[in-house]
Scaffold this motif. Structure first.
Motif, mmCIF file in Angstrom:
data_model
loop_
_atom_site.group_PDB
_atom_site.id
_atom_site.type_symbol
_atom_site.label_atom_id
_atom_site.label_comp_id
_atom_site.label_asym_id
_atom_site.label_seq_id
_atom_site.Cartn_x
_atom_site.Cartn_y
_atom_site.Cartn_z
ATOM 1 N N ILE A 110 34.523 -39.956 8.489
ATOM 2 C CA ILE A 110 34.573 -39.898 7.019
ATOM 3 C C ILE A 110 34.636 -38.427 6.601
ATOM 4 N N PRO A 111 35.114 -38.159 5.360
ATOM 5 C CA PRO A 111 35.114 -36.772 4.887
ATOM 6 C C PRO A 111 33.693 -36.211 4.809
ATOM 7 N N ILE A 112 33.569 -34.942 5.163
ATOM 8 C CA ILE A 112 32.274 -34.262 5.183
ATOM 9 C C ILE A 112 32.422 -32.901 4.508
ATOM 10 N N ALA A 113 31.447 -32.545 3.684
ATOM 11 C CA ALA A 113 31.430 -31.201 3.094
ATOM 12 C C ALA A 113 30.051 -30.598 3.280
ATOM 13 N N VAL A 114 30.014 -29.291 3.459
ATOM 14 C CA VAL A 114 28.752 -28.574 3.590
ATOM 15 C C VAL A 114 28.518 -27.757 2.327
ATOM 16 N N MET A 115 27.323 -27.872 1.770
ATOM 17 C CA MET A 115 26.936 -27.047 0.629
ATOM 18 C C MET A 115 26.001 -25.955 1.143
ATOM 19 N N ALA A 116 26.501 -24.720 1.179
ATOM 20 C CA ALA A 116 25.672 -23.571 1.563
ATOM 21 C C ALA A 116 24.874 -23.193 0.325
ATOM 22 N N ASN A 117 23.632 -23.678 0.271
ATOM 23 C CA ASN A 117 22.823 -23.598 -0.948
ATOM 24 C C ASN A 117 22.009 -22.297 -1.020
ATOM 25 N N LYS A 118 21.446 -22.064 -2.179
ATOM 26 C CA LYS A 118 20.565 -20.915 -2.478
ATOM 27 C C LYS A 118 21.349 -19.608 -2.492
ATOM 28 N N CYS A 119 22.648 -19.687 -2.861
ATOM 29 C CA CYS A 119 23.482 -18.490 -2.907
ATOM 30 C C CYS A 119 23.164 -17.587 -4.096
ATOM 31 N N ALA A 122 19.582 -12.991 -2.862
ATOM 32 C CA ALA A 122 20.243 -11.791 -2.330
ATOM 33 C C ALA A 122 20.472 -11.895 -0.821
ATOM 34 N N ASP A 123 19.587 -12.630 -0.133
ATOM 35 C CA ASP A 123 19.707 -12.696 1.331
ATOM 36 C C ASP A 123 20.489 -13.926 1.809
ATOM 37 N N ALA A 124 21.219 -14.593 0.918
ATOM 38 C CA ALA A 124 22.014 -15.766 1.329
ATOM 39 C C ALA A 124 23.212 -15.316 2.160
ATOM 40 N N LEU A 125 23.482 -16.038 3.249
ATOM 41 C CA LEU A 125 24.599 -15.698 4.131
ATOM 42 C C LEU A 125 25.495 -16.926 4.346
ATOM 43 N N PRO A 126 26.290 -17.295 3.312
ATOM 44 C CA PRO A 126 27.139 -18.483 3.466
ATOM 45 C C PRO A 126 28.162 -18.353 4.601
ATOM 46 N N ASP A 127 28.572 -17.101 4.914
ATOM 47 C CA ASP A 127 29.539 -16.927 6.016
ATOM 48 C C ASP A 127 28.922 -17.288 7.368
ATOM 49 N N GLN A 128 27.611 -17.111 7.464
ATOM 50 C CA GLN A 128 26.922 -17.501 8.703
ATOM 51 C C GLN A 128 26.957 -19.025 8.858
ATOM 52 N N ILE A 129 26.849 -19.733 7.714
ATOM 53 C CA ILE A 129 26.953 -21.198 7.744
ATOM 54 C C ILE A 129 28.381 -21.594 8.142
ATOM 55 N N ALA A 131 30.418 -20.006 10.001
ATOM 56 C CA ALA A 131 30.601 -19.760 11.437
ATOM 57 C C ALA A 131 29.981 -20.878 12.275
ATOM 58 N N LYS A 132 28.869 -21.442 11.757
ATOM 59 C CA LYS A 132 28.167 -22.486 12.519
ATOM 60 C C LYS A 132 28.743 -23.877 12.266
ATOM 61 N N ALA A 133 29.549 -24.021 11.204
ATOM 62 C CA ALA A 133 30.100 -25.346 10.848
ATOM 63 C C ALA A 133 31.614 -25.245 10.659
ATOM 64 N N PRO A 134 32.333 -24.831 11.718
ATOM 65 C CA PRO A 134 33.774 -24.574 11.576
ATOM 66 C C PRO A 134 34.607 -25.840 11.333
ATOM 67 N N TRP A 135 34.000 -27.012 11.501
ATOM 68 C CA TRP A 135 34.743 -28.277 11.373
ATOM 69 C C TRP A 135 34.880 -28.731 9.937
ATOM 70 N N PHE A 136 34.019 -28.217 9.057
ATOM 71 C CA PHE A 136 33.923 -28.768 7.700
ATOM 72 C C PHE A 136 34.156 -27.690 6.648
ATOM 73 N N PRO A 137 34.651 -28.100 5.435
ATOM 74 C CA PRO A 137 34.701 -27.138 4.336
ATOM 75 C C PRO A 137 33.281 -26.754 3.911
ATOM 76 N N VAL A 138 33.048 -25.465 3.704
ATOM 77 C CA VAL A 138 31.722 -24.970 3.306
ATOM 78 C C VAL A 138 31.828 -24.369 1.908
ATOM 79 N N HIS A 139 31.040 -24.904 0.974
ATOM 80 C CA HIS A 139 31.037 -24.422 -0.408
ATOM 81 C C HIS A 139 29.765 -23.618 -0.653
ATOM 82 N N ALA A 140 29.920 -22.399 -1.156
ATOM 83 C CA ALA A 140 28.762 -21.569 -1.510
ATOM 84 C C ALA A 140 28.281 -21.984 -2.897
ATOM 85 N N ILE A 141 27.041 -22.488 -2.975
ATOM 86 C CA ILE A 141 26.509 -22.994 -4.250
ATOM 87 C C ILE A 141 25.089 -22.501 -4.505
#
Ligand code: GDP
Ligand code: MG
Length: 168
Positions: A110-119, A122-129, A131-141
């Motif tokens: 099924i379709p899967i999306a990742v929400m990189a939360n708490k952006c 100041a210390d949020a690192l959505p790019d690190q997410i 890198a760890k979840a290359p299979w899914f779209p990652v949205h910085a929120i």
């Protein structure tokens, strides 16, 4: 002929404290939250339910308990889901529960999306997410400020709809 109204079931996964309840509340201020507390005040089980209308469609959001031992609840709640969202705390290292969730969800087809939360932090690192979840779209929120929350859900809904209704 108009587009038929669809009911879309999305299950929201993620570790304890990632921001699942906040995410659902940001989308539906009238969302329902069930929590049971331990004697020491920590959450033992929590579930959420929210709904939001997007265009012609009704999206139903089910938040699952984050802890590993509630695997049975996740399995029941995830029956018939049209898509899965994984909420991750971008200010922390990716945890094992979340990595295990990714592995399990990858097998669901099924379709899967990742929400990189708490952006908003100041210390949020959505790019690190990413890198760890290359299979899914990652949205910085930010579920706290509402940043990118609804637009990410809309983007994900389009993906779900195109997966459900094959283009001619
Ligand atoms: N700074 C910040 N804090 C957040 C955000 N989303 C959630 N939180 C906080 O993180 C904690 C856990 O959020 P909650 O929604 O209860 O997480 P859940 O256990 O996954 O349901 C709470 O203290 C929230 O206020 C966010 O986008 N930014
Ligand atoms: Mg919660």
């Amino acid at each position: 002929m108009g587009v038929a109204e669809l009911k879309i079931k999305i299950v929201v996964f993620g570790a304890y404290n990632a921001g699942k309840s906040s995410f659902i509340r940001a989308l539906d201020p009238f969302s329902r939250h069930i929590e049971a507390e331990n004697a020491d005040g920590s959450t033992t089980v929590a579930m959420d339910f929210g709904r939001i209308r997007i265009g012609d469609h009704s999206v139903f959001l089910f938040g699952t308990p984050g802890q590993e031992r509630f695997e049975f609840a996740r399995k029941v709640l995830s029956r018939g889901m049209d898509g899965a969202i994984v909420v991750v705390d971008s200010t922390r290292d990716m945890d094992e529960i979340t990595m295990n969730l990714f592995q399990w969800l990858k097998t669901r087809g099924i379709p899967i999306a990742v929400m990189a939360n708490k952006c908003d932090c100041a210390d949020a690192l959505p790019d690190q997410i990413r890198a760890k979840a290359p299979w899914f779209p990652v949205h910085a929120i930010s579920a706290r400020t509402g940043m990118n929350v609804e637009s990410s859900l809309r983007a994900f809904l389009s993906e779900i709809l195109s997966a459900r209704v094959p283009l001619p």
